[in-house]
Design a protein around this motif. Structure first.
Motif, PDB file in Angstrom:
ATOM      1  N   ARG A 212       5.281   7.533   0.666  1.00 17.84           N
ATOM      2  CA  ARG A 212       4.993   6.311  -0.095  1.00 17.84           C
ATOM      3  C   ARG A 212       3.687   5.665   0.366  1.00 17.84           C
ATOM      4  O   ARG A 212       3.398   4.522  -0.001  1.00 17.84           O
ATOM      5  CB  ARG A 212       6.162   5.342   0.048  1.00 17.84           C
ATOM      6  N   ASN A 213       2.944   6.352   1.228  1.00 15.30           N
ATOM      7  CA  ASN A 213       1.626   5.915   1.704  1.00 15.30           C
ATOM      8  C   ASN A 213       1.642   4.687   2.599  1.00 15.30           C
ATOM      9  O   ASN A 213       0.598   4.135   2.901  1.00 15.30           O
ATOM     10  CB  ASN A 213       0.675   5.627   0.536  1.00 15.30           C
TER      11      ASN A 213
ATOM     12  N   LYS B  82      -4.604   4.287  -1.346  1.00 13.30           N
ATOM     13  CA  LYS B  82      -3.293   4.314  -2.004  1.00 13.30           C
ATOM     14  C   LYS B  82      -2.509   3.102  -1.540  1.00 13.30           C
ATOM     15  O   LYS B  82      -2.465   2.819  -0.348  1.00 13.30           O
ATOM     16  CB  LYS B  82      -2.539   5.592  -1.638  1.00 13.30           C
ATOM     17  N   PHE B  83      -1.886   2.401  -2.497  1.00 13.84           N
ATOM     18  CA  PHE B  83      -1.166   1.169  -2.158  1.00 13.84           C
ATOM     19  C   PHE B  83       0.180   1.506  -1.530  1.00 13.84           C
ATOM     20  O   PHE B  83       1.148   1.757  -2.237  1.00 13.84           O
ATOM     21  CB  PHE B  83      -0.937   0.301  -3.394  1.00 13.84           C
ATOM     22  N   GLY B  84       0.241   1.526  -0.219  1.00 16.48           N
ATOM     23  CA  GLY B  84       1.509   1.859   0.441  1.00 16.48           C
ATOM     24  C   GLY B  84       2.369   0.636   0.686  1.00 16.48           C
ATOM     25  O   GLY B  84       2.529   0.202   1.812  1.00 16.48           O
ATOM     26  N   LEU B  85       2.949   0.105  -0.390  1.00 13.53           N
ATOM     27  CA  LEU B  85       3.806  -1.078  -0.215  1.00 13.53           C
ATOM     28  C   LEU B  85       5.199  -0.654   0.237  1.00 13.53           C
ATOM     29  O   LEU B  85       5.656   0.431  -0.079  1.00 13.53           O
ATOM     30  CB  LEU B  85       3.934  -1.837  -1.540  1.00 13.53           C
ATOM     31  N   TYR B  86       5.859  -1.527   0.976  1.00 15.55           N
ATOM     32  CA  TYR B  86       7.269  -1.304   1.307  1.00 15.55           C
ATOM     33  C   TYR B  86       8.094  -1.823   0.142  1.00 15.55           C
ATOM     34  O   TYR B  86       8.200  -3.028  -0.061  1.00 15.55           O
ATOM     35  CB  TYR B  86       7.643  -2.022   2.601  1.00 15.55           C
TER      36      TYR B  86
END
Lengths: 390, 244
Positions: A212-213, B82-86
């Motif tokens: 998920r980056n 890259k938008f690595g949101l939780y």
């Protein structure tokens, strides 16, 4: 401070993940339920063996013997016809197919002091037949012994003349050690629970975050990879501790409902016992989490991580089994992670855990191994291969 | 102030960075322009110490990011490619997490959170979980995460990719405001207009090397072209991998 922030996020993230929570609960509930099911099944089977049905012909010739047999749970029932089943109170019941026939002059000869004849017909190729036969003969020999004693006494001779030897038999298998064999399985299952409960968290916070980056973004922040790994391991082990704790609590609730005494087994799953068990498995939670995170971080994808993790869950089953089969013994084994805990648990179940010192050393070794794994993951998180999943 | 000097890096046989050097000054917006695969992201990853180069150094406010990666990263805000949101955290929790990682706590943290949420106008989504956010909403949360600790340097990796016009405009306004405050802004892009419109200095990268450095006007003058796009194609010698 940094660890606190990291840990808080990891926990919130994991507790909101339904799959992670479900995995922990599944592990927790599976063990006691499976165990109860197995035990009840085993007990029912052992119940059936107790009553033995044989065909007794010419019963009127030896009512004493028939009575003695009945006292030993050996009853008369006609051998069912070929292809039919023996029914008892409308229920299908096992018939031994053994017949015992007293000769028609049995009573007469016995009274006259002559040798009276009785015939036993059985199929000795059947596995249970021999032990059943031994049971029947035991009763008859007992009767014969009493008869001889009485006859000797009537003639003014001590029956001891007939028994110059006296065999003293002491069965050392205490009720606790009998049940230990079955409960040993329970020990292994608690260890499995420990590994199962943390699986999803371990995959999700490693391979999952990478996919998920968000792992990359986290590692770009001013945090040490060591702190990051410590937070992830502590969080995953918290899930495995929760799973193990629930399992122990549920098992202690379930055990009183299992009629263990029917197996001649007494077992006291009290608070002190539960706490000892909990303390033994506690350090292993950290090892399990660190071990699974090592596997998951080194997998290329979430899917690959899942298949690796399945193997890690097998470790607490396979490792003790392999040692059992190979019969390899070494003092150092009891200090190894997984093996040490498994041995300590089985000693605890047998009531043979005399000293906590080996357990403490084993726990220390387990924690040190976990720490070494944390160090290793922290170092590999500096490698682009692991961070980017190349 | 951001600086890389003489970076050399291989991925297997491929030379990703070939003696790459550039700098970005305070009070300026610096753009790294290059086709896909030119080495932009790799150079940035080396700069903030996520990747190690075989040669050369990356300096953030004169701190070597290889020697002291944590010290160096304290000085930057990062907007990743890259938008690595939780997904399971709310926007506010997410921004708070990064604020904490930068050492903010208590009242100071809450004040910084309120400020950045207001500035990016995301109070309506602040307490919603990130799953289901639109690309524009994600961009704002990521930008808030990069700005919450008010870093001197802001690094953006292909920031406008996948954004609609409205989101791109918000981003541009924020960058201009930061520039006015004297911050150092470095962003990579392969989008021509964006770079021409925003940047004071453009670093053209191709095949891991610097092709040219200058303001958009200077680059046009250098190549004798009137259009920046033409100048760019001339500089890298091909139009492969460029978005007009």
């Amino acid at each position: 401070m940094m660890i606190k922030a990291l840990l808080k996020k990891e926990f919130i993230d994991a507790i909101r993940d339904k799959r992670s929570v479900f995995a922990a609960l599944l592990g927790a509930f599976f063990t006691p339920l499976f165990f109860a099911g197995m035990m009840i099944f085993t007990l029912e089977k052992s119940d059936d063996v107790e009553s033995l049905y044989i065909e007794i012909n010419n019963q009127e010739q030896a009512p004493h013997i028939v009575e003695l047999l009945a006292q030993d749970d050996i009853f008369h029932a006609d051998i069912p016809e070929q292809g039919k089943h023996f029914q008892l109170d409308g229920e299908k019941t096992e018939h031994s197919k053994i017949s015992l026939t007293f000769a028609s002059d049995f009573k007469e000869k016995l009274a006259a002091g002559e040798q009276a004849e009785l015939t036993i017909v059985s199929d000795n190729s059947k596995q249970e037949s021999r032990s059943q036969l031994r049971r029947i003969k035991g009763v008859i020999n007992n009767y014969q012994g009493q008869l001889v004693s009485m006859k000797l006494m009537a003639r003014g001779i001590s029956p001891v003349v007939m028994q110059p030897l006296k065999i003293v038999e002491n069965d050392t298998s205490s009720p606790t050690s009998k049940s230990a064999m079955i409960l040993g399985m329970l020990g292994v299952m608690i260890l499995v629970t420990l590994f199962v409960s943390s699986t999803n968290v371990a995959i999700d916070c490693s391979a999952g975050e990478r996919e998920r980056n968000s792992l990359e973004l986290l590692l770009m922040q001013p945090v040490s990879t060591f702190d990051v790994v410590v937070a992830k391991v502590v969080n995953a082990s918290a899930f495995s501790v929760i799973g193990a704790t629930l399992t122990i609590i549920l098992t202690s609730i379930v055990i009183p409902f299992i009629p263990l005494h029917k197996l001649g087994a007494a077992f006291n799953f009290d608070l002190a016992f539960a706490v000892s068990l909990w303390l033994i498995v506690l350090p292993l939670a950290f090892f399990a989490a660190a071990f699974q995170l090592t596997a998951a971080f080194h997998a290329k994808s979430f899917k690959e991580a899942q298949s690796y993790i399945q193997y890690t869950v097998m470790v607490p089953i396979i490792l003790p089994m392999m040692l059992e089969i190979s019969n390899y013994k070494h003092a150092a084994l009891s200090y190894l992670p997984v093996v040490g805990q498994q041995q300590a648990i089985s000693q605890l179940f047998r009531g043979e855990l005399e000293s906590f010192t080996p357990v403490l050393i084993g726990s220390l070794v387990t924690l040190l191994t976990a720490a070494a794994l944390v160090k290793f993951i922290a170092r590999s998180l500096k490698s682009e291969k692991v961070v980017l999943g190349l | 102030m951001l600086e890389v000097k003489n970076l050399v890096k291989h991925f297997g046989e491929i030379k990703a960075l070939d003696d790459l050097s550039f700098s970005a000054e305070d009070g300026q917006i610096t753009g790294i322009l290059g086709p896909n695969g030119a080495g932009k992201t790799t150079a940035l990853r080396v700069l903030y110490g996520l990747l190690e180069s075989e040669q050369g150094v990356g300096l953030i406010n004169n701190i070597d990011s290889k020697q002291d990666p944590q010290g160096a990263r304290k000085e930057i805000g990062i907007f990743p490619d890259k938008f690595g949101l939780y997904e399971r955290l709310t926007a506010r929790e997410q921004i708070a997490y990064f604020a904490e990682l930068h050492g903010l706590k208590g009242q100071e943290k809450e004040a910084a959170l309120d400020k950045v949420i207001e500035r990016l106008d995301i109070s309506d989504i602040a307490d919603r979980k990130c799953e289901g956010f639109s690309q524009g909403q994600r961009m704002k949360v990521i930008l808030a995460q990069a700005l919450v600790h008010e870093p001197q340097n802001l690094i953006l990796d292909e920031p406008t990719r996948g954004l609609d016009v409205m989101s791109t405009r918000i981003l541009r306004d924020v960058l201009k405001a930061l520039k006015a405050q004297g911050k150092c802004i470095l962003f990579s892009s392969h989008v021509m207009q964006e770079v021409a419109a925003l940047c004071d200095k453009v670093i053209v990268v191709a095949n891991g090397k610097i092709a040219a450095v200058g303001s958009p006007q200077e680059l046009c003058d250098l190549t004798g072209k009137t259009e920046f796009e033409e100048a760019f194609v001339t500089l890298i010698g091909s139009d492969e991998g460029i978005a007009a």
